[in-house]
Design a protein around this motif. Sequence first.
Motif, mmCIF file in Angstrom:
data_model
loop_
_atom_site.group_PDB
_atom_site.id
_atom_site.type_symbol
_atom_site.label_atom_id
_atom_site.label_comp_id
_atom_site.label_asym_id
_atom_site.label_seq_id
_atom_site.Cartn_x
_atom_site.Cartn_y
_atom_site.Cartn_z
ATOM 1 N N MET A 1 -126.544 -18.197 16.420
ATOM 2 C CA MET A 1 -127.014 -17.674 15.014
ATOM 3 C C MET A 1 -127.062 -15.944 15.332
ATOM 4 O O MET A 1 -127.498 -15.309 16.211
ATOM 5 C CB MET A 1 -128.676 -18.107 14.803
ATOM 6 N N ARG A 2 -126.605 -15.557 14.365
ATOM 7 C CA ARG A 2 -126.328 -14.109 14.084
ATOM 8 C C ARG A 2 -127.755 -13.423 13.589
ATOM 9 O O ARG A 2 -128.675 -14.220 13.142
ATOM 10 C CB ARG A 2 -125.351 -13.694 12.978
ATOM 11 N N ARG A 3 -127.806 -12.053 13.938
ATOM 12 C CA ARG A 3 -129.135 -11.615 13.448
ATOM 13 C C ARG A 3 -129.288 -11.473 11.939
ATOM 14 O O ARG A 3 -130.497 -11.740 11.288
ATOM 15 C CB ARG A 3 -128.933 -9.942 13.975
ATOM 16 N N ILE A 4 -128.141 -11.387 11.164
ATOM 17 C CA ILE A 4 -128.265 -11.351 9.732
ATOM 18 C C ILE A 4 -128.733 -12.705 9.206
ATOM 19 O O ILE A 4 -129.469 -12.718 8.377
ATOM 20 C CB ILE A 4 -126.921 -10.816 8.991
ATOM 21 N N ASP A 5 -128.198 -13.930 9.823
ATOM 22 C CA ASP A 5 -128.740 -15.298 9.587
ATOM 23 C C ASP A 5 -130.328 -15.398 9.869
ATOM 24 O O ASP A 5 -131.028 -15.758 9.052
ATOM 25 C CB ASP A 5 -128.143 -16.002 10.496
ATOM 26 N N ALA A 6 -130.983 -14.783 11.033
ATOM 27 C CA ALA A 6 -132.289 -14.939 11.218
ATOM 28 C C ALA A 6 -133.068 -14.175 10.282
ATOM 29 O O ALA A 6 -134.217 -14.500 9.832
ATOM 30 C CB ALA A 6 -132.509 -14.114 12.384
ATOM 31 N N LEU A 8 -132.105 -13.294 6.884
ATOM 32 C CA LEU A 8 -131.928 -14.208 5.791
ATOM 33 C C LEU A 8 -132.971 -15.313 5.630
ATOM 34 O O LEU A 8 -133.518 -15.754 4.532
ATOM 35 C CB LEU A 8 -130.469 -14.499 5.577
ATOM 36 N N ILE A 9 -133.042 -16.049 6.936
ATOM 37 C CA ILE A 9 -133.894 -17.158 6.993
ATOM 38 C C ILE A 9 -135.476 -16.619 6.595
ATOM 39 O O ILE A 9 -136.239 -17.294 5.949
ATOM 40 C CB ILE A 9 -133.952 -18.015 8.490
ATOM 41 N N ALA A 10 -135.794 -15.637 7.379
ATOM 42 C CA ALA A 10 -137.208 -14.968 7.387
ATOM 43 C C ALA A 10 -137.413 -14.654 5.835
ATOM 44 O O ALA A 10 -138.498 -15.114 5.362
ATOM 45 C CB ALA A 10 -137.147 -14.111 8.308
ATOM 46 N N LEU A 11 -136.566 -13.989 5.342
ATOM 47 C CA LEU A 11 -136.438 -13.509 4.017
ATOM 48 C C LEU A 11 -136.736 -15.089 2.978
ATOM 49 O O LEU A 11 -137.642 -14.874 1.986
ATOM 50 C CB LEU A 11 -135.578 -12.604 3.326
ATOM 51 N N GLY A 12 -135.932 -15.636 3.204
ATOM 52 C CA GLY A 12 -136.146 -17.124 2.400
ATOM 53 C C GLY A 12 -137.475 -17.867 2.622
ATOM 54 O O GLY A 12 -137.899 -18.257 1.577
ATOM 55 N N VAL A 13 -137.986 -17.858 3.864
ATOM 56 C CA VAL A 13 -139.173 -18.299 4.047
ATOM 57 C C VAL A 13 -140.198 -17.388 3.319
ATOM 58 O O VAL A 13 -141.400 -18.032 2.797
ATOM 59 C CB VAL A 13 -139.616 -18.310 5.623
ATOM 60 N N PHE A 14 -140.100 -16.202 3.368
ATOM 61 C CA PHE A 14 -141.102 -15.111 2.630
ATOM 62 C C PHE A 14 -141.243 -15.554 1.209
ATOM 63 O O PHE A 14 -142.301 -15.728 0.631
ATOM 64 C CB PHE A 14 -140.631 -13.901 2.954
ATOM 65 N N LEU A 44 -147.829 -25.745 8.444
ATOM 66 C CA LEU A 44 -147.249 -27.110 8.721
ATOM 67 C C LEU A 44 -145.869 -27.105 9.036
ATOM 68 O O LEU A 44 -145.347 -27.754 10.009
ATOM 69 C CB LEU A 44 -147.614 -28.056 7.795
ATOM 70 N N GLY A 45 -145.076 -26.353 8.435
ATOM 71 C CA GLY A 45 -143.865 -26.167 8.395
ATOM 72 C C GLY A 45 -143.512 -25.560 9.776
ATOM 73 O O GLY A 45 -142.429 -25.829 10.450
ATOM 74 N N LEU A 46 -144.190 -24.526 10.197
ATOM 75 C CA LEU A 46 -144.048 -23.841 11.387
ATOM 76 C C LEU A 46 -144.220 -24.702 12.462
ATOM 77 O O LEU A 46 -143.268 -24.731 13.640
ATOM 78 C CB LEU A 46 -144.780 -22.550 11.549
ATOM 79 N N ILE A 47 -145.207 -25.714 12.472
ATOM 80 C CA ILE A 47 -145.674 -26.589 13.511
ATOM 81 C C ILE A 47 -144.482 -27.453 13.681
ATOM 82 O O ILE A 47 -144.065 -27.790 14.782
ATOM 83 C CB ILE A 47 -147.083 -27.112 13.429
ATOM 84 N N GLY A 48 -144.180 -28.026 12.615
ATOM 85 C CA GLY A 48 -142.765 -29.087 12.571
ATOM 86 C C GLY A 48 -141.854 -28.379 13.110
ATOM 87 O O GLY A 48 -140.893 -29.166 13.974
ATOM 88 N N TRP A 49 -141.401 -26.913 13.051
ATOM 89 C CA TRP A 49 -140.160 -26.386 13.388
ATOM 90 C C TRP A 49 -140.231 -26.340 14.830
ATOM 91 O O TRP A 49 -139.331 -26.617 15.537
ATOM 92 C CB TRP A 49 -139.881 -25.102 12.845
ATOM 93 N N VAL A 50 -141.525 -25.980 15.551
ATOM 94 C CA VAL A 50 -141.780 -25.925 16.832
ATOM 95 C C VAL A 50 -141.756 -27.250 17.663
ATOM 96 O O VAL A 50 -140.972 -27.195 18.687
ATOM 97 C CB VAL A 50 -142.983 -25.175 16.996
ATOM 98 N N LEU A 51 -141.893 -28.187 16.949
ATOM 99 C CA LEU A 51 -141.932 -29.706 17.383
ATOM 100 C C LEU A 51 -140.582 -29.969 17.646
ATOM 101 O O LEU A 51 -140.183 -30.652 18.827
ATOM 102 C CB LEU A 51 -142.795 -30.586 16.668
#
Length: 105
Positions: A1-6, A8-14, A44-51
């Motif tokens: 995963m590229r830095r820009i992808d990370a 964009l994902i963080a902004l999307g979650v925000f 809950l979403g974060l816990i699911g991702w970590v699992l």
Amino acid sequence: MRRIDAILIALGVFFLGGIVYYGFVSIGFDATQAGIWSQGLLVLGLIGWVLTYLFRVFTNNMTYHKQVKDYDDAFFAKQLEKMSPEEIAKLMENSDSENKVIRNE
């Protein structure tokens, strides 16, 4: 995963958190309750991702492990292509004798 992808994902979650918050407000929750519920869904979403991440770690289903296995398979296949049939037969004999020693121990 590229830095820009990370990023964009963080902004999307925000922004998704904000949309969920305003969704709760629009259906009648007060601001405090909407904040609590939207944060709860985020956790809950974060816990699911970590699992799912931990599952991939413990089952060795990570990208790195796949790349190493593919490299090893390709390397050994190339080595076998270079060997003569006599060398392959000798290698198989050595392998069989080692397996017999291991089984007897």
